[in-house]
Design an enzyme around this catalytic site. Structure first.
Site, PDB file in Angstrom:
ATOM      1  N   ASN A 186      -4.202  -8.351 -10.977  1.00  0.00           N
ATOM      2  CA  ASN A 186      -3.993  -9.411  -9.981  1.00  0.00           C
ATOM      3  C   ASN A 186      -4.953 -10.587 -10.184  1.00  0.00           C
ATOM      4  O   ASN A 186      -5.273 -11.311  -9.264  1.00  0.00           O
ATOM      5  CB  ASN A 186      -4.054  -8.853  -8.558  1.00  0.00           C
ATOM      6  CG  ASN A 186      -5.345  -8.111  -8.300  1.00  0.00           C
ATOM      7  OD1 ASN A 186      -6.233  -8.108  -9.144  1.00  0.00           O
ATOM      8  ND2 ASN A 186      -5.468  -7.507  -7.143  1.00  0.00           N
ATOM      9  N   ARG A 240      -2.719 -15.084  -6.503  1.00  0.00           N
ATOM     10  CA  ARG A 240      -2.009 -13.857  -6.854  1.00  0.00           C
ATOM     11  C   ARG A 240      -0.501 -14.028  -6.675  1.00  0.00           C
ATOM     12  O   ARG A 240       0.287 -13.465  -7.431  1.00  0.00           O
ATOM     13  CB  ARG A 240      -2.545 -12.703  -6.011  1.00  0.00           C
ATOM     14  CG  ARG A 240      -3.955 -12.267  -6.455  1.00  0.00           C
ATOM     15  CD  ARG A 240      -4.621 -11.385  -5.435  1.00  0.00           C
ATOM     16  NE  ARG A 240      -5.842 -10.755  -5.912  1.00  0.00           N
ATOM     17  CZ  ARG A 240      -6.647 -10.029  -5.134  1.00  0.00           C
ATOM     18  NH1 ARG A 240      -6.351  -9.868  -3.851  1.00  0.00           N
ATOM     19  NH2 ARG A 240      -7.731  -9.478  -5.630  1.00  0.00           N
ATOM     20  N   TYR A 243     -16.610  -1.169  -7.235  1.00  0.00           N
ATOM     21  CA  TYR A 243     -15.395  -0.558  -6.677  1.00  0.00           C
ATOM     22  C   TYR A 243     -15.692   0.797  -6.037  1.00  0.00           C
ATOM     23  O   TYR A 243     -14.816   1.658  -5.986  1.00  0.00           O
ATOM     24  CB  TYR A 243     -14.324  -0.438  -7.768  1.00  0.00           C
ATOM     25  CG  TYR A 243     -13.690  -1.762  -8.142  1.00  0.00           C
ATOM     26  CD1 TYR A 243     -13.225  -2.637  -7.160  1.00  0.00           C
ATOM     27  CD2 TYR A 243     -13.528  -2.140  -9.468  1.00  0.00           C
ATOM     28  CE1 TYR A 243     -12.641  -3.860  -7.487  1.00  0.00           C
ATOM     29  CE2 TYR A 243     -12.943  -3.355  -9.805  1.00  0.00           C
ATOM     30  CZ  TYR A 243     -12.500  -4.200  -8.808  1.00  0.00           C
ATOM     31  OH  TYR A 243     -11.906  -5.411  -9.127  1.00  0.00           O
ATOM     32  N   PHE A 288      -6.058   5.984  -8.724  1.00  0.00           N
ATOM     33  CA  PHE A 288      -5.966   4.906  -9.716  1.00  0.00           C
ATOM     34  C   PHE A 288      -7.334   4.373 -10.153  1.00  0.00           C
ATOM     35  O   PHE A 288      -7.412   3.460 -10.968  1.00  0.00           O
ATOM     36  CB  PHE A 288      -5.087   3.759  -9.197  1.00  0.00           C
ATOM     37  CG  PHE A 288      -5.519   3.208  -7.859  1.00  0.00           C
ATOM     38  CD1 PHE A 288      -6.535   2.268  -7.768  1.00  0.00           C
ATOM     39  CD2 PHE A 288      -4.903   3.628  -6.682  1.00  0.00           C
ATOM     40  CE1 PHE A 288      -6.936   1.757  -6.537  1.00  0.00           C
ATOM     41  CE2 PHE A 288      -5.288   3.126  -5.442  1.00  0.00           C
ATOM     42  CZ  PHE A 288      -6.309   2.185  -5.373  1.00  0.00           C
ATOM     43  N   ARG A 293     -10.653 -16.137  -0.111  1.00  0.00           N
ATOM     44  CA  ARG A 293      -9.745 -14.985   0.035  1.00  0.00           C
ATOM     45  C   ARG A 293      -8.317 -15.474   0.314  1.00  0.00           C
ATOM     46  O   ARG A 293      -7.355 -14.942  -0.223  1.00  0.00           O
ATOM     47  CB  ARG A 293     -10.184 -14.083   1.195  1.00  0.00           C
ATOM     48  CG  ARG A 293     -11.336 -13.178   0.908  1.00  0.00           C
ATOM     49  CD  ARG A 293     -11.022 -12.019  -0.002  1.00  0.00           C
ATOM     50  NE  ARG A 293     -10.299 -10.931   0.634  1.00  0.00           N
ATOM     51  CZ  ARG A 293     -10.127  -9.736   0.082  1.00  0.00           C
ATOM     52  NH1 ARG A 293     -10.628  -9.466  -1.122  1.00  0.00           N
ATOM     53  NH2 ARG A 293      -9.449  -8.798   0.692  1.00  0.00           N
ATOM     54  N   LYS A 333     -10.528 -11.776 -13.797  1.00  0.00           N
ATOM     55  CA  LYS A 333     -10.400 -10.453 -14.405  1.00  0.00           C
ATOM     56  C   LYS A 333      -9.857 -10.559 -15.838  1.00  0.00           C
ATOM     57  O   LYS A 333      -9.371 -11.628 -16.250  1.00  0.00           O
ATOM     58  CB  LYS A 333      -9.481  -9.593 -13.529  1.00  0.00           C
ATOM     59  CG  LYS A 333     -10.033  -9.340 -12.120  1.00  0.00           C
ATOM     60  CD  LYS A 333      -9.121  -8.399 -11.344  1.00  0.00           C
ATOM     61  CE  LYS A 333      -9.655  -8.156  -9.934  1.00  0.00           C
ATOM     62  NZ  LYS A 333      -8.830  -7.170  -9.193  1.00  0.00           N
ATOM     63  N   THR A 336      -3.748  -8.328  -1.956  1.00  0.00           N
ATOM     64  CA  THR A 336      -4.079  -7.594  -3.188  1.00  0.00           C
ATOM     65  C   THR A 336      -2.937  -7.565  -4.212  1.00  0.00           C
ATOM     66  O   THR A 336      -3.148  -7.873  -5.392  1.00  0.00           O
ATOM     67  CB  THR A 336      -4.477  -6.140  -2.831  1.00  0.00           C
ATOM     68  OG1 THR A 336      -5.555  -6.191  -1.887  1.00  0.00           O
ATOM     69  CG2 THR A 336      -4.907  -5.372  -4.069  1.00  0.00           C
ATOM     70  N   HIS A 393     -10.776 -11.396  -8.439  1.00  0.00           N
ATOM     71  CA  HIS A 393     -11.431 -10.700  -7.333  1.00  0.00           C
ATOM     72  C   HIS A 393     -12.096 -11.764  -6.471  1.00  0.00           C
ATOM     73  O   HIS A 393     -12.620 -12.746  -6.994  1.00  0.00           O
ATOM     74  CB  HIS A 393     -12.511  -9.746  -7.857  1.00  0.00           C
ATOM     75  CG  HIS A 393     -13.466  -9.317  -6.771  1.00  0.00           C
ATOM     76  ND1 HIS A 393     -13.177  -8.287  -5.909  1.00  0.00           N
ATOM     77  CD2 HIS A 393     -14.670  -9.831  -6.379  1.00  0.00           C
ATOM     78  CE1 HIS A 393     -14.174  -8.166  -5.042  1.00  0.00           C
ATOM     79  NE2 HIS A 393     -15.093  -9.088  -5.294  1.00  0.00           N
ATOM     80  N   GLU A 406     -22.482  -8.717  -3.578  1.00  0.00           N
ATOM     81  CA  GLU A 406     -21.815  -8.876  -4.882  1.00  0.00           C
ATOM     82  C   GLU A 406     -22.481  -9.963  -5.729  1.00  0.00           C
ATOM     83  O   GLU A 406     -22.633  -9.815  -6.944  1.00  0.00           O
ATOM     84  CB  GLU A 406     -20.332  -9.195  -4.664  1.00  0.00           C
ATOM     85  CG  GLU A 406     -19.578  -8.010  -4.077  1.00  0.00           C
ATOM     86  CD  GLU A 406     -18.112  -8.286  -3.787  1.00  0.00           C
ATOM     87  OE1 GLU A 406     -17.653  -9.436  -3.962  1.00  0.00           O
ATOM     88  OE2 GLU A 406     -17.426  -7.332  -3.373  1.00  0.00           O
TER      89      GLU A 406
HETATM   90  P1  ADP Z   1      -8.895  -6.635  -3.191  1.00  0.00           P
HETATM   91  O1  ADP Z   1      -9.166  -6.881  -4.663  1.00  0.00           O
HETATM   92  O2  ADP Z   1      -7.698  -7.422  -2.702  1.00  0.00           O
HETATM   93  O3  ADP Z   1     -10.114  -6.812  -2.320  1.00  0.00           O
HETATM   94  P2  ADP Z   1      -9.160  -3.704  -3.122  1.00  0.00           P
HETATM   95  O4  ADP Z   1     -10.634  -3.827  -2.932  1.00  0.00           O
HETATM   96  O5  ADP Z   1      -8.394  -2.765  -2.234  1.00  0.00           O
HETATM   97  O6  ADP Z   1      -8.415  -5.113  -3.029  1.00  0.00           O
HETATM   98  O7  ADP Z   1      -8.880  -3.220  -4.614  1.00  0.00           O
HETATM   99  C1  ADP Z   1      -9.667  -3.658  -5.687  1.00  0.00           C
HETATM  100  C2  ADP Z   1      -8.801  -3.803  -6.908  1.00  0.00           C
HETATM  101  O8  ADP Z   1      -8.299  -2.532  -7.316  1.00  0.00           O
HETATM  102  C3  ADP Z   1      -7.540  -4.652  -6.679  1.00  0.00           C
HETATM  103  O9  ADP Z   1      -7.809  -6.038  -6.745  1.00  0.00           O
HETATM  104  C4  ADP Z   1      -6.661  -4.175  -7.823  1.00  0.00           C
HETATM  105  O10 ADP Z   1      -7.019  -4.768  -9.066  1.00  0.00           O
HETATM  106  C5  ADP Z   1      -6.995  -2.684  -7.868  1.00  0.00           C
HETATM  107  N1  ADP Z   1      -6.055  -1.901  -7.057  1.00  0.00           N
HETATM  108  C6  ADP Z   1      -5.998  -1.821  -5.694  1.00  0.00           C
HETATM  109  N2  ADP Z   1      -5.011  -0.994  -5.301  1.00  0.00           N
HETATM  110  C7  ADP Z   1      -4.416  -0.528  -6.439  1.00  0.00           C
HETATM  111  C8  ADP Z   1      -3.335   0.374  -6.723  1.00  0.00           C
HETATM  112  N3  ADP Z   1      -2.654   0.974  -5.747  1.00  0.00           N
HETATM  113  N4  ADP Z   1      -3.007   0.607  -8.023  1.00  0.00           N
HETATM  114  C9  ADP Z   1      -3.708   0.018  -9.016  1.00  0.00           C
HETATM  115  N5  ADP Z   1      -4.740  -0.829  -8.821  1.00  0.00           N
HETATM  116  C10 ADP Z   1      -5.085  -1.107  -7.563  1.00  0.00           C
END
Ligand code: ADP
Length: 153
Positions: A112, A102, A49, A57, A85, A9, A91, A115, A126
């Site tokens: 973080n 992370r 997303y 957010f 993963r 990212k 996350t 992805h 994807e």
């Molecule tokens: P992951 O990336 O672990 O699969 P998610 O698909 O739930 O998790 O979320 C996608 C991305 O959105 C996260 O990696 C993070 O960058 C962002 N994100 C998730 N939850 C939040 C939050 N509460 N506030 C801000 N950004 C968030």
């Protein structure tokens, strides 16, 4: 062998962590079969997303993801989806276990660093979202026989 998508990212690029993090995946034995750098646009981010589109957010993530280019990478290996993963960690960086990417490189829920696809089905979707077939490479890697046992190939 499974394939999975990793995105480095914008925070990974800004913080000069790409090489260090790629090294973690390479050291594990995962094979890089595709890699490219691009600015993710609204269309791609809305798709990628889509499961978060009703979250408050969501606009913030998109702004963050468009703030600099990303590096997209397809990694191949036995159980690559689950393994990658696990290497990335949960996350939120402040909850992720030390030793994970992370956990070691992030203190944020948003920034973080990486992805990683969360299932084989998501990985296929994807990878197809970001890579054309000719941008993925089949090749023999010389350490193959030392990464896998006979019955694991
Ligand atoms: P992951 O990336 O672990 O699969 P998610 O698909 O739930 O998790 O979320 C996608 C991305 O959105 C996260 O990696 C993070 O960058 C962002 N994100 C998730 N939850 C939040 C939050 N509460 N506030 C801000 N950004 C968030």
């Amino acid at each position: 062998m499974e394939r999975t998508l990793v995105i480095f990212k914008p925070d990974a690029l800004n913080r000069a962590l790409v090489g260090e993090i790629l090294h973690v995946f390479e050291r594990k034995g995962l094979k890089v079969v595709g890699m490219k750098m691009m600015f993710l646009n609204d269309n791609l981010l809305d798709e990628h997303y889509s499961h978060l589109k009703n979250k408050p957010f969501f606009p913030r993530i998109k702004k963050f993801m468009k703030s600099a280019p990303s590096i997209l990478c397809v990694l191949e290996g036995n159980n690559a989806v689950t393994v990658v993963r696990a290497i990335c960690g949960v996350t939120r960086g402040y909850e992720a276990a030390p030793g994970t990417i992370r956990g070691d490189y992030s203190l944020s829920g948003q920034c973080n660093v990486v992805h990683a696809s969360d299932s084989l089905v998501s990985a296929d979707i994807e990878i197809a979202r970001f890579f054309k077939d000719h941008e993925l490479f089949d090749y023999e890697k010389i350490d193959f026989n030392f990464i896998y046992a006979e019955d694991e190939k």
